[in-house]
Design a protein around this motif. Structure first.
Motif, short mmCIF file in Angstrom:
data_model
loop_
_atom_site.label_atom_id
_atom_site.label_comp_id
_atom_site.label_asym_id
_atom_site.label_seq_id
_atom_site.Cartn_x
_atom_site.Cartn_y
_atom_site.Cartn_z
N ASN A 1 10.67 5.44 6.02
CA ASN A 1 9.78 4.89 7.03
C ASN A 1 10.09 3.43 7.36
O ASN A 1 9.69 2.93 8.41
N GLY A 2 10.80 2.77 6.45
CA GLY A 2 11.22 1.40 6.73
C GLY A 2 12.25 1.33 7.84
O GLY A 2 12.45 0.27 8.45
N MET A 3 12.92 2.46 8.11
CA MET A 3 13.95 2.50 9.15
C MET A 3 13.42 3.02 10.47
O MET A 3 14.18 3.19 11.42
N SER B 1 0.81 -1.22 0.00
CA SER B 1 0.00 0.00 0.00
C SER B 1 0.85 1.27 0.00
O SER B 1 0.31 2.37 0.13
N ARG B 2 2.16 1.13 -0.16
CA ARG B 2 3.03 2.29 -0.06
C ARG B 2 2.98 3.15 -1.33
O ARG B 2 3.00 2.62 -2.44
N VAL B 3 2.91 4.46 -1.12
CA VAL B 3 3.02 5.43 -2.20
C VAL B 3 4.30 6.23 -1.97
O VAL B 3 4.50 6.80 -0.89
N GLN B 4 5.17 6.26 -2.96
CA GLN B 4 6.44 6.95 -2.81
C GLN B 4 6.23 8.47 -2.84
O GLN B 4 5.17 8.97 -3.23
N VAL B 5 7.27 9.20 -2.43
CA VAL B 5 7.18 10.66 -2.35
C VAL B 5 6.86 11.29 -3.70
O VAL B 5 6.31 12.39 -3.78
N THR B 6 7.20 10.57 -4.76
CA THR B 6 6.89 11.07 -6.11
C THR B 6 5.42 10.92 -6.46
O THR B 6 4.97 11.39 -7.52
#
Length: 400
Positions: free
Chosen positions: A349-351, A266-271
């Motif tokens: 956010n993975g970190m 469900s992740r949307v990147q900053v782009t």
């Protein structure tokens, strides 16, 4: 009795039933700096630590492949738990070939008793009447808080406690009353939940039967003296001991990949691009998944091939042992490199500390730092054996 791969792996099935619990305890293990008591209880309940234990003491005498697959699964749920399962779970294999009276001391009253280590020869055995006086300090005793006995590596000394030359290596067996666990000695970046603390021995008396020449484990004489016929116990020490550790590292990489996949769905990147629409990330995920699978396959096929040979009554040559170690080391490095590829694509956010991805990443790199995964001498020695320089000189013989 022969161990047969392919029959129902009862321990693995039991782990699957408790998978959610094991995964949920990962954070607690890390905060405590050792396995949570609830985690240790699950390992006992599922029988993971007893997979290589003798049948007369409630063990499964399992095929090493089944043991490795179970450790991988546990580590994919929580790296620290898998690590302890892989290391503490190997110790019953060695104890099965030690003095029968010592086995009875350890398991006679309670066959759930766990045995810790490490095997690094950081102590000295000083000969005295009936045995030895033993002193030393060791690091990295994984799972030690939950163990009541321990294997500790040592060198044989003279009457003054000075190491004899050439060195003679021993594995020394001690009850919890004879050593001290050093609290607050395990402060590390990864595998924090393993509780791999220092231990100290001061002037402990060791009866002769509890000091095992390491050479007897290497040359097969301990197996012959034990009378055990299950081929699991004929697998070389230098195949079986690294197996538990590398299985944990591969399982950790599998866990990182699984958490990465769950996060990316469900992740949307900053782009503004969904990960599911990013061909570059998708390519990296697939490539990493195949590398981790290749690591798993290589390690499992390697130990199965070795098992099949000893089950057929064949000896394992030095060249085969060296090649086996090369496969094992390479599998660990391949899995961690692949894990890095997916973690690097998990975004900032993975970190975050509340995302399990970063814990698996830290655990995997800590596991790769174990001495059993150092490639230099293993690869060097294997290349020399392939070039008919057998045995290779000096320290390259260590753990082959």
């Amino acid at each position: 009795m022969a161990a047969n791969v392919g029959v129902m792996n009862i321990a693995l099935n039991a782990v699957e039933e408790r998978a959610d619990e094991l995964a949920a305890l990962g954070e607690s293990n890390e905060k405590l700096g050792r396995l949570d008591d609830s985690t240790a209880k699950i390992l006992r309940d599922t029988g993971v630590i007893k997979m290589l234990q003798p049948a007369e003491y409630g063990g499964a005498e399992a095929h090493p492949r089944d043991f490795a697959e179970t450790v991988m699964r546990v580590a994919s749920l929580d790296g620290a738990t898998g690590w302890v399962a892989g290391i503490v779970g190997v110790h019953p294999w060695e104890m099965a070939m030690c003095d029968a009276g010592v086995q009875e001391q350890i398991w006679g009253a309670d066959d759930e008793t766990w045995i810790a280590s490490p095997y690094a020869p950081m102590g000295i055995l000083k000969p005295v009447d009936g045995g030895y006086i033993f002193n030393g300090r060791w690091q990295f005793s994984s799972g030690t808080d939950h163990c009541q006995w321990i294997f500790l590596g040592a060198f044989l000394g003279d009457e003054n406690g000075e190491r004899l030359m050439p060195p003679q290596s021993y594995h020394v067996i001690l009850p919890r009353s004879d050593y001290t666990i050093v609290e607050d000695s395990w402060d590390v970046v990864g595998l924090r939940g393993t509780g791999s603390k220092d231990v100290i021995v001061k002037d402990a008396f060791i009866p002769s039967e509890r000091a095992v020449p390491f050479s007897t484990m290497m040359d097969g004489s301990a197996l012959a003296a034990s009378g055990r016929t299950n081929p699991t116990y004929a697998v070389p020490f230098t195949t079986i001991f690294p197996l538990g550790i590398t299985s944990a590292v591969i399982g950790i990489a599998e866990g990182a990949l699984a958490h990465h996949m769950a996060y990316q769905r469900s992740r949307v990147q900053v782009t503004g691009t969904k990960v599911t629409d990013d061909p570059y990330v998708l390519f990296a995920i697939s490539a990493a998944a195949e590398e981790i699978k290749a690591s798993r396959t290589a390690l499992l096929d390697n130990v199965t091939r070795i098992f099949d040979k000893v089950a057929a009554g064949e000896s394992i040559t030095f060249n085969e042992r060296a090649a086996s170690r090369r496969t094992q080391v390479a599998a660990a490095w391949r899995a961690v490199r692949a894990m890095d590829e997916v973690v690097a694509r998990s975004g900032g956010n993975g970190m975050r500390m509340d995302n399990p991805i970063q814990r698996f990443w830290r655990d995997g790199h800590m596991g790769l730092a174990h001495a059993i995964h150092v490639p230099g001498s293993v690869f060097h020695a294997t290349a020399l054996t392939d070039l008919d320089v057998v045995p290779p000189p000096g320290p390259m013989l260590s753990m082959i």
